[in-house]
Design a protein around this motif. Structure first.
Motif, short mmCIF file in Angstrom:
data_model
loop_
_atom_site.label_atom_id
_atom_site.label_comp_id
_atom_site.label_asym_id
_atom_site.label_seq_id
_atom_site.Cartn_x
_atom_site.Cartn_y
_atom_site.Cartn_z
N LEU A 234 0.78 -1.24 0.00
CA LEU A 234 0.00 0.00 0.00
C LEU A 234 0.82 1.29 0.00
CD1 LEU A 234 -3.14 -0.68 2.22
CD2 LEU A 234 -2.89 -0.76 -0.26
N PRO A 235 1.91 1.41 0.75
CA PRO A 235 2.62 2.70 0.71
C PRO A 235 2.99 3.14 -0.70
CG PRO A 235 3.42 1.40 2.55
CD PRO A 235 2.50 0.52 1.76
N ALA A 236 3.49 2.23 -1.52
CA ALA A 236 3.84 2.59 -2.89
C ALA A 236 2.60 2.92 -3.71
CB ALA A 236 4.63 1.46 -3.54
N VAL A 237 1.51 2.21 -3.47
CA VAL A 237 0.27 2.46 -4.20
C VAL A 237 -0.27 3.85 -3.85
CG1 VAL A 237 -2.14 1.75 -4.50
CG2 VAL A 237 -0.32 0.02 -4.41
N LEU A 238 -0.33 4.15 -2.56
CA LEU A 238 -0.87 5.44 -2.14
C LEU A 238 -0.01 6.60 -2.62
CD1 LEU A 238 -1.94 4.46 1.48
CD2 LEU A 238 -3.45 4.82 -0.47
N ALA A 239 1.32 6.39 -2.64
CA ALA A 239 2.22 7.45 -3.11
C ALA A 239 2.04 7.70 -4.60
CB ALA A 239 3.67 7.08 -2.80
N ALA A 240 1.86 6.64 -5.37
CA ALA A 240 1.74 6.78 -6.82
C ALA A 240 0.35 7.26 -7.25
CB ALA A 240 2.07 5.44 -7.50
N ARG A 241 -0.66 6.97 -6.46
CA ARG A 241 -2.04 7.29 -6.83
C ARG A 241 -2.68 8.12 -5.71
NH1 ARG A 241 -2.17 7.38 -11.69
NH2 ARG A 241 -4.44 7.55 -11.50
N PRO A 242 -2.43 9.41 -5.67
CA PRO A 242 -2.87 10.26 -4.55
C PRO A 242 -4.38 10.38 -4.42
CG PRO A 242 -1.91 11.59 -6.31
CD PRO A 242 -1.61 10.16 -6.64
N GLN A 243 -5.15 9.97 -5.43
CA GLN A 243 -6.61 10.02 -5.34
C GLN A 243 -7.22 8.67 -4.99
OE1 GLN A 243 -8.07 13.04 -5.52
NE2 GLN A 243 -5.94 13.74 -5.76
N ALA A 244 -6.41 7.65 -4.87
CA ALA A 244 -6.94 6.31 -4.65
C ALA A 244 -7.52 6.15 -3.25
CB ALA A 244 -5.85 5.27 -4.88
N GLN A 245 -8.62 5.41 -3.16
CA GLN A 245 -9.22 5.01 -1.90
C GLN A 245 -9.12 3.50 -1.79
OE1 GLN A 245 -10.51 7.13 0.41
NE2 GLN A 245 -10.21 8.98 -0.84
N VAL A 246 -8.65 3.02 -0.64
CA VAL A 246 -8.46 1.58 -0.41
C VAL A 246 -9.48 1.12 0.62
CG1 VAL A 246 -6.84 -0.21 0.27
CG2 VAL A 246 -6.00 1.88 -0.87
N VAL A 247 -10.24 0.09 0.29
CA VAL A 247 -11.30 -0.40 1.17
C VAL A 247 -11.06 -1.88 1.45
CG1 VAL A 247 -13.77 -0.63 1.53
CG2 VAL A 247 -12.90 1.26 0.15
N LEU A 248 -10.97 -2.21 2.73
CA LEU A 248 -10.74 -3.60 3.15
C LEU A 248 -11.94 -4.10 3.93
CD1 LEU A 248 -7.85 -1.86 3.67
CD2 LEU A 248 -7.03 -4.22 3.97
N VAL A 249 -12.39 -5.29 3.59
CA VAL A 249 -13.47 -5.97 4.29
C VAL A 249 -12.91 -7.22 4.93
CG1 VAL A 249 -15.59 -7.30 3.98
CG2 VAL A 249 -15.36 -5.05 2.90
N GLY A 250 -13.19 -7.43 6.21
CA GLY A 250 -12.73 -8.62 6.91
C GLY A 250 -12.60 -8.36 8.39
N ALA A 251 -12.81 -9.41 9.17
CA ALA A 251 -12.70 -9.30 10.62
C ALA A 251 -11.24 -9.25 11.05
CB ALA A 251 -13.41 -10.49 11.29
N GLU A 252 -11.01 -8.80 12.28
CA GLU A 252 -9.65 -8.68 12.77
C GLU A 252 -9.11 -9.98 13.36
OE1 GLU A 252 -8.20 -5.32 14.91
OE2 GLU A 252 -9.85 -4.04 14.23
N GLY A 253 -9.93 -10.99 13.52
CA GLY A 253 -9.47 -12.25 14.08
C GLY A 253 -8.81 -13.12 13.03
N THR A 254 -8.82 -14.43 13.26
CA THR A 254 -8.27 -15.39 12.31
C THR A 254 -9.33 -16.43 11.98
OG1 THR A 254 -7.36 -16.75 14.10
CG2 THR A 254 -5.90 -15.09 13.12
#
Length: 405
Positions: A234-254
């Motif tokens: 993600l750091p490289a993605v966010l740096a290269a695409r300043p308008q991008a929104q990243v959305v993650l779905v999933g619980a914090e457990g295992t």
């Protein structure tokens, strides 16, 4: 026929098959764990939830699954003795041991099982990720011990079904011949491209189809589904695409692997590792309602799917059915559906730089995106569609095992 489904979390993998068989005139009943609160499409009876089994060492897994099998069999015996129910066919998931002793209750019933995956000591998930997995004699022995009830369940069965070739082929050749490969099926009338799709983020922007959105979906945010690799990209993605929104779905457990050795969640572990990640553009939604999940994969410009060599997720097939531009890990279960450059993009699982580059390329506007999206949906339509392929084949498979006479 009289057909009994057995699944601790019914309907599980059978939400379409069970009511379809009932609609064809069969008497369909389900046996499930007493704590299961999922709505059922057919009449349901319950067995007692097993207590934790106090067994240490390699026998712990089998002991726990055998205990559940015993309680399921005890519930089956009550069905037989108190209510006079004798099924012609039993259809059960072998993963939790529920089918282990049903032949002792109904020896004349045909037994069909859902054979989801057999744990293997080499070439699959065990030892795949050296960062978080120890490859030792003991870890391989544990995989064998965890497979005992699965081998026994398939050995007892008259026939079995598995959703992918990769999962079927995890079983040894001596038993593989019992398994028919039929995917669970995707409702492509519901899961489809939607140019009008929108997703309102809690306290954030409203995302629409065509926006620069990167999606990631997993039951739990854990290494088995490449969460650590995705986060490191993600750091490289966010740096290269300043308008991008990243959305993650999933619980914090295992769901499949272990929690971090130091405690806490993998989400906390990765956020601590990455430090100054721009969380104003990275949105963790936890688990969401199905309609919100569907809206996410419809609005996403790029959908990322990563997995160890393991059970294939429905989220991949649904993202493809939604016409998703998918960047996925070049691992064996994924290669069964995605061909690099034909209906998606594949990158080596551990290559963070390659993943970042592929995600950036997709977000920037891959000139082949339209072709890849159309081919992804065509893949599902042509072989994984619920009503055209999967459900008719499942029904035919079940009815072909009707007892003779």
């Amino acid at each position: 026929m009289k057909i009994l489904f057995v699944h601790q979390n019914f309907p599980g993998q059978f939400p379409n098959l069970a009511p379809a068989l009932a609609a064809r005139g069969h008497q369909v009943l389900a046996l499930t764990d007493e704590k299961n609160q999922r709505p059922s499409p057919v009449p349901t009876v319950r067995y007692k939830t097993p207590d934790a089994v106090q067994v240490n060492g390699l026998g712990r897994s089998y002991a726990g699954h055998a205990e559940r099998g015993y309680l399921a069999a005890r519930g089956a015996r009550a069905l037989r003795d108190r209510h006079g129910f004798t099924p012609d066919l039993i259809i059960g998931h072998s993963g939790w041991g529920e089918t282990l002793f049903l032949r002792e209750i109904w020896p004349d019933a045909r037994l069909l099982i859902y054979a989801e995956l057999l744990y293997r000591t080499r070439g699959h998930d065990v030892g795949f990720d050296p960062e978080f997995q120890e490859t030792t004699d003991e870890s391989r022995m544990l995989a064998i011990a965890r497979s005992a009830h699965l081998v026994q369940g398939l050995a007892q069965a008259d026939a079995a079904i598995a959703p992918t070739r990769y999962q079927a082929d995890s079983f040894p050749p001596e038993l593989r011949g019992k398994i028919t490969v039929i995917h669970d099926g995707i409702d492509t009338a519901r899961v489809r491209p939607n140019p009008a799709a929108r997703l309102a983020l809690p306290g954030g922007p409203v995302l629409r189809a065509g926006d620069e959105v990167l999606s990631y979906v997993s039951r739990s945010l854990e290494p088995y589904r490449g969460f650590h690799i995705f986060m490191r990209a993600l750091p490289a993605v966010l740096a290269a695409r300043p308008q991008a929104q990243v959305v993650l779905v999933g619980a914090e457990g295992t769901s499949y692997g272990n929690a971090p050795k130091e405690g806490g969640s993998w989400k906390a572990r990765m956020l601590a590792e990455l430090g100054d990640l721009d969380l104003s553009r990275v949105h963790f939604l936890g688990r969401v309602a199905y309609d919100d999940y569907l809206a996410l994969i419809q609005v996403a410009r790029v959908h990322c799917y990563l997995t160890y060599p393991f059970v294939l997720s429905w989220s991949l097939t649904e993202a493809m059915a939604a016409g998703g531009y998918v960047v996925a890990s070049d691992t064996e279960p994924v290669r069964e559906l995605i061909r690099d450059g034909e209906n998606g993009r594949l990158v080596p699982f551990f290559d963070v730089a390659a993943l970042s580059s592929a995600l950036v390329g997709g977000l920037a506007g891959d000139p082949d995106a339209g072709r890849l999206r159309a081919a992804a949906r065509a893949t599902i339509l042509d072989g994984y569609d619920l009503h055209r392929h999967s459900l008719p084949r499942q029904i035919e498979w079940v009815e072909s095992h009707a007892p003779m006479g």
